[in-house]
Design a protein around this motif. Sequence first.
Motif, PDB file in Angstrom:
ATOM      1  N   UNK A 109      37.931  25.588   9.743  1.00  0.00           N
ATOM      2  CA  UNK A 109      36.669  25.681   9.000  1.00  0.00           C
ATOM      3  C   UNK A 109      35.739  24.521   9.345  1.00  0.00           C
ATOM      4  N   UNK A 110      36.308  23.306   9.414  1.00  0.00           N
ATOM      5  CA  UNK A 110      35.497  22.129   9.739  1.00  0.00           C
ATOM      6  C   UNK A 110      34.848  22.281  11.118  1.00  0.00           C
ATOM      7  N   UNK A 111      35.632  22.699  12.100  1.00  0.00           N
ATOM      8  CA  UNK A 111      35.094  22.860  13.463  1.00  0.00           C
ATOM      9  C   UNK A 111      34.001  23.928  13.506  1.00  0.00           C
ATOM     10  N   UNK A 112      34.214  25.014  12.758  1.00  0.00           N
ATOM     11  CA  UNK A 112      33.200  26.073  12.735  1.00  0.00           C
ATOM     12  C   UNK A 112      31.916  25.584  12.061  1.00  0.00           C
ATOM     13  N   UNK A 113      32.063  24.776  11.007  1.00  0.00           N
ATOM     14  CA  UNK A 113      30.875  24.223  10.347  1.00  0.00           C
ATOM     15  C   UNK A 113      30.103  23.305  11.289  1.00  0.00           C
ATOM     16  N   UNK A 114      30.841  22.450  11.997  1.00  0.00           N
ATOM     17  CA  UNK A 114      30.197  21.541  12.956  1.00  0.00           C
ATOM     18  C   UNK A 114      29.511  22.319  14.072  1.00  0.00           C
ATOM     19  N   UNK A 115      30.158  23.398  14.515  1.00  0.00           N
ATOM     20  CA  UNK A 115      29.568  24.199  15.584  1.00  0.00           C
ATOM     21  C   UNK A 115      28.300  24.900  15.097  1.00  0.00           C
ATOM     22  N   UNK A 116      28.315  25.398  13.863  1.00  0.00           N
ATOM     23  CA  UNK A 116      27.128  26.059  13.305  1.00  0.00           C
ATOM     24  C   UNK A 116      25.971  25.078  13.196  1.00  0.00           C
ATOM     25  N   UNK A 117      26.267  23.859  12.752  1.00  0.00           N
ATOM     26  CA  UNK A 117      25.229  22.833  12.636  1.00  0.00           C
ATOM     27  C   UNK A 117      24.689  22.457  14.013  1.00  0.00           C
ATOM     28  N   UNK A 118      25.598  22.309  14.983  1.00  0.00           N
ATOM     29  CA  UNK A 118      25.180  21.966  16.346  1.00  0.00           C
ATOM     30  C   UNK A 118      24.297  23.056  16.934  1.00  0.00           C
ATOM     31  N   UNK A 119      24.672  24.312  16.718  1.00  0.00           N
ATOM     32  CA  UNK A 119      23.876  25.426  17.241  1.00  0.00           C
ATOM     33  C   UNK A 119      22.499  25.497  16.581  1.00  0.00           C
ATOM     34  N   UNK A 120      22.444  25.184  15.280  1.00  0.00           N
ATOM     35  CA  UNK A 120      21.154  25.158  14.592  1.00  0.00           C
ATOM     36  C   UNK A 120      20.271  24.050  15.164  1.00  0.00           C
TER      37      UNK A 120
END
Length: 227
Positions: free
Chosen positions: A125-136
Amino acid sequence: KPEVAKLPSVQMEQQNGDPVRWLENIVKVEFPDNAEMMSVSVSRDDPNEAATLARAVVDAYLAEVVNAERDIKRQRLSELDRVYTEKETEVRVKREDLKKLAAQLGASDSETLTLKQKLAIEQLTFCRQEMAKTQFDLRRLRGELAAKKASLPDAKAESHDAIDKEIKRLEASIAVMTEQESVLKTDVDRYRKEAERFGSSTVDIEMMRADIKNLEVVLAEISKERE
């Protein structure tokens, strides 16, 4: 502008002098009493000529600076509105899917998860959250870069160096963030495989919950930038 080009003093400067330096010498820009209202004045013996030149300077400033910045912001706002609508729809659909999946599996909460399962899913979950923020952030930087590149052809020569410098800064940031996105994708794949060892059904439910949470974070960021 025709009404400016036909002025005798302008014609004389264009033929025999330095029109830019001449204009700088006769135009005065002030902010009276440190107010936000800008005052533009021109000193000439002929008041009609002075008024024509003052209006031309103001119109050029509005066209090349104020309106150009406003157009860029409008384009960005339009893009944010589009993405916000898409993400809102995505959240709504995922919530419905979560309800259906939980009902099918009879697992509407996380009480039955073991400690190892929880840890594995938390890492994912943490990695997916970081990836979503990075993509934004990547989308935002790419939007800024496109706007800067679009403004370059119409910018004055003296502004080119500053714009080029900002373009290089944005390109460097995008390169670093793109590499970060690639690393996070690898981590997500690795942690997902680890979490699925405990059962794909449980992972599906928890990931759907995490997706909804990630989307809500993105929606909050978009809403903040729109404001």
